[in-house]
Motif scaffolding. Structure first.
Motif: not given
Length: 72
Positions: A29-33, A54-59
């Motif tokens: 139900d949560w999508i990566i935008s 890496l640093r990954a910032v995921i919204t």
């Protein structure tokens, strides 16, 4: 609509891919935008061409409907 931001630090690109695959399976139900990948650099960083940390910032975003009859 709900939005959250996750930060993963000191991960390799294959680890980010594994996380995204697991997320899609566990939380459909949560999508990566949005994804912002930034190399973590230091004097001890591995050579270019290897799996740089890496640093990954995921919204992520979810759109949910109120149950019938629910008040706001």
């Amino acid at each position: 609509r709900q939005r959250a931001t996750l930060t993963l630090s000191n991960v390799s690109l294959p680890q980010v891919g594994t996380f995204l695959n697991a997320w899609r399976t566990a939380e459909p139900d949560w999508i990566i935008s949005g994804i912002d990948l930034t190399p973590i650099t230091s004097k001890d960083a591995p050579a270019i061409g290897s799996d740089l940390p890496l640093r990954a910032v995921i919204t992520i975003e979810g759109v949910f409907r109120d149950p019938a009859g629910a008040s706001r």
